[in-house]
Scaffold this motif. Structure first.
Motif, PDB file in Angstrom:
ATOM      1  N   ARG A  82      35.021  38.024  25.244  1.00  0.00           N
ATOM      2  CA  ARG A  82      34.947  37.389  26.439  1.00  0.00           C
ATOM      3  C   ARG A  82      35.009  38.632  27.302  1.00  0.00           C
ATOM      4  N   SER A  83      35.869  39.663  27.051  1.00  0.00           N
ATOM      5  CA  SER A  83      36.144  40.908  27.642  1.00  0.00           C
ATOM      6  C   SER A  83      35.198  41.581  27.936  1.00  0.00           C
ATOM      7  N   GLU A  84      34.485  41.937  26.622  1.00  0.00           N
ATOM      8  CA  GLU A  84      33.347  42.775  26.440  1.00  0.00           C
ATOM      9  C   GLU A  84      32.054  42.212  27.415  1.00  0.00           C
ATOM     10  N   HIS A  97      26.417  38.169  43.314  1.00  0.00           N
ATOM     11  CA  HIS A  97      27.182  36.880  43.912  1.00  0.00           C
ATOM     12  C   HIS A  97      26.855  35.533  43.122  1.00  0.00           C
ATOM     13  N   ALA A  98      25.903  35.446  42.569  1.00  0.00           N
ATOM     14  CA  ALA A  98      25.971  34.258  41.367  1.00  0.00           C
ATOM     15  C   ALA A  98      26.965  34.216  40.528  1.00  0.00           C
ATOM     16  N   LEU A  99      27.194  35.295  39.953  1.00  0.00           N
ATOM     17  CA  LEU A  99      28.397  35.677  38.989  1.00  0.00           C
ATOM     18  C   LEU A  99      29.606  35.327  39.441  1.00  0.00           C
ATOM     19  N   SER A 100      29.872  35.832  40.976  1.00  0.00           N
ATOM     20  CA  SER A 100      31.176  35.461  41.519  1.00  0.00           C
ATOM     21  C   SER A 100      31.397  33.932  41.574  1.00  0.00           C
ATOM     22  N   ARG A 101      30.334  33.260  41.900  1.00  0.00           N
ATOM     23  CA  ARG A 101      30.328  31.808  42.117  1.00  0.00           C
ATOM     24  C   ARG A 101      31.035  31.278  40.759  1.00  0.00           C
ATOM     25  N   VAL A 102      30.416  31.552  39.544  1.00  0.00           N
ATOM     26  CA  VAL A 102      30.800  31.146  38.252  1.00  0.00           C
ATOM     27  C   VAL A 102      32.288  31.539  38.083  1.00  0.00           C
ATOM     28  N   LEU A 103      32.630  32.523  38.502  1.00  0.00           N
ATOM     29  CA  LEU A 103      33.860  32.905  38.082  1.00  0.00           C
ATOM     30  C   LEU A 103      35.146  32.646  38.983  1.00  0.00           C
ATOM     31  N   GLY A 110      43.584  31.058  37.392  1.00  0.00           N
ATOM     32  CA  GLY A 110      44.591  31.973  36.969  1.00  0.00           C
ATOM     33  C   GLY A 110      44.211  32.556  35.581  1.00  0.00           C
ATOM     34  N   ASP A 111      42.739  32.618  35.371  1.00  0.00           N
ATOM     35  CA  ASP A 111      42.320  33.275  34.108  1.00  0.00           C
ATOM     36  C   ASP A 111      42.106  35.087  34.492  1.00  0.00           C
ATOM     37  N   PRO A 112      42.993  35.529  33.790  1.00  0.00           N
ATOM     38  CA  PRO A 112      43.066  36.876  34.038  1.00  0.00           C
ATOM     39  C   PRO A 112      41.853  37.637  33.872  1.00  0.00           C
ATOM     40  N   GLU A 113      40.792  37.449  33.001  1.00  0.00           N
ATOM     41  CA  GLU A 113      39.418  38.191  33.044  1.00  0.00           C
ATOM     42  C   GLU A 113      38.718  37.930  34.073  1.00  0.00           C
ATOM     43  N   ALA A 114      38.540  36.493  34.592  1.00  0.00           N
ATOM     44  CA  ALA A 114      37.736  36.187  35.639  1.00  0.00           C
ATOM     45  C   ALA A 114      38.422  36.860  36.660  1.00  0.00           C
ATOM     46  N   ALA A 185      46.093  39.051  37.828  1.00  0.00           N
ATOM     47  CA  ALA A 185      45.630  39.140  36.570  1.00  0.00           C
ATOM     48  C   ALA A 185      46.559  40.004  35.743  1.00  0.00           C
ATOM     49  N   ALA A 186      47.343  40.888  36.478  1.00  0.00           N
ATOM     50  CA  ALA A 186      48.252  41.752  35.876  1.00  0.00           C
ATOM     51  C   ALA A 186      49.478  41.076  35.338  1.00  0.00           C
TER      52      ALA A 186
END
Length: 328
Positions: A82-84, A97-103, A110-114, A185-186
């Motif tokens: 998922r990270s890659e 913007h679409a990607l940000s809506r999904v994330l 609290g998902d750190p990768e998101a 995230a940290a």
């Protein structure tokens, strides 16, 4: 900062000065050094008015755009890949913007990768989001300057504007909100976010032992995001800090070495990468060769011939997990 000044001198000092002025005008934030996004919750709940008036109820039921479908698949991937996948999404998706809506929902949970990827999107898009119309006017102004380098800067700004369409001032992107995202995230164990906090001057813990341990953990991780994220904290900002004795730190060459090490570890540093685009669009630090990647650009424009060997040794030391004393 002398390394950056050297690059800017090659790229065109007039453009660098104009870029800084335009950036300040766009952000209008007297207390913040740079961009910034809204809190995670605010992003997740941002009003639909950021793009256009609310569509009819029939349109609201329309299926997700292809980009959103792909982003949801990436979020559903096992942690190992998922990270890659999200790194590549940030670098290559045409609609951030679409990607940000999904994330946003995953980040709010609290998902750190998101959280990390969302903070990178906000960082990348902040200048545009502050005023899309103003961003377009400023880009048109640059087009009309008629000085060397304007074409490259305009091309980079055009790439940002295209990928960031949909963001607006109502998204309230701020430095403090990016910090909050990265702190969350940290604290959840994301190394790149932790590294970026130190580079931004807001480490999770402010002690020499912590700073040294973090630098070593990042160096030994092989994580391209973490290595690159720490870079600005390991340059001149680290000069005189005994916590970094014996490590690659304390000079402008050290900062560039960390950047290059991140590229070699797997970060996208190609001519259209976020790294090259941000250097040019936000700071006027532009390569005159549209096919040049970051490492080639550094050795071509930022490092004098006699310094290339020094930087090369530093990069090798970082990638081999060793030390290279840089403060004399």
């Amino acid at each position: 900062m002398t390394g950056m000044v050297r690059i800017a001198a090659v790229a065109v000092l007039a453009l660098a000065g104009a870029a800084v002025w335009l950036r300040v005008q766009a952000l209008g934030d007297t207390g913040a050094a740079r961009l910034a996004p809204a809190p995670v919750a605010a992003v997740a709940e941002a009003p639909a008015a950021t793009a256009s008036p609310a569509p009819p109820a029939t349109a609201a039921a329309a299926p997700d755009a292809p980009g959103e479908v792909a982003a949801r698949r990436r979020l559903a991937m096992p942690a190992a890949g998922r990270s890659e996948a999200l790194r590549q999404a940030f670098e290559r998706d045409p609609d951030l913007h679409a990607l940000s809506r999904v994330l946003a929902p995953a980040a709010q949970a609290g998902d750190p990768e998101a959280l990390w990827t969302l903070s990178r999107i906000h960082d990348y898009c902040a200048g545009f989001a502050a005023s899309p119309a103003g961003y377009a006017r400023d880009s048109a102004l640059l087009d009309g300057l008629g000085v060397p380098g304007a074409t490259a800067m305009s091309r980079s700004r055009g790439r940002v504007a295209q990928r960031c369409q949909g963001f607006a001032a109502t998204d309230a992107i701020t430095v403090s909100s990016i910090l909050r995202q990265r702190q969350a995230a940290a604290e959840a164990g994301h190394l790149a976010a932790e590294a970026s906090l130190l580079a931004m001057g807001a480490p999770l813990e402010d002690s020499p032992a912590y700073r040294r341990d973090l630098a070593r953990r990042v160096r030994d991780s092989g994580d391209p995001d973490a290595i690159s994220a720490l870079s600005s904290g390991m340059g001149v900002a680290a000069s005189g800090d005994r916590a970094y004795d014996g490590l690659v730190a304390g000079t402008q060459f050290a900062e560039l070495a960390w950047r290059i090490a991140g590229c070699r570890a797997g970060l996208d540093c190609g001519p259209d990468s976020a790294l090259m685009t941000t250097y040019c669009a936000d700071g006027g630090i532009c390569s005159q060769d549209p096919a040049q990647d970051f490492e080639s650009f550094v050795y071509d424009a930022a490092v004098p011939r006699q310094g290339a060997e020094v930087v090369g040794r530093m990069v090798d030391a970082l990638l081999q997990g060793g030390s290279e004393r840089t403060e004399r």
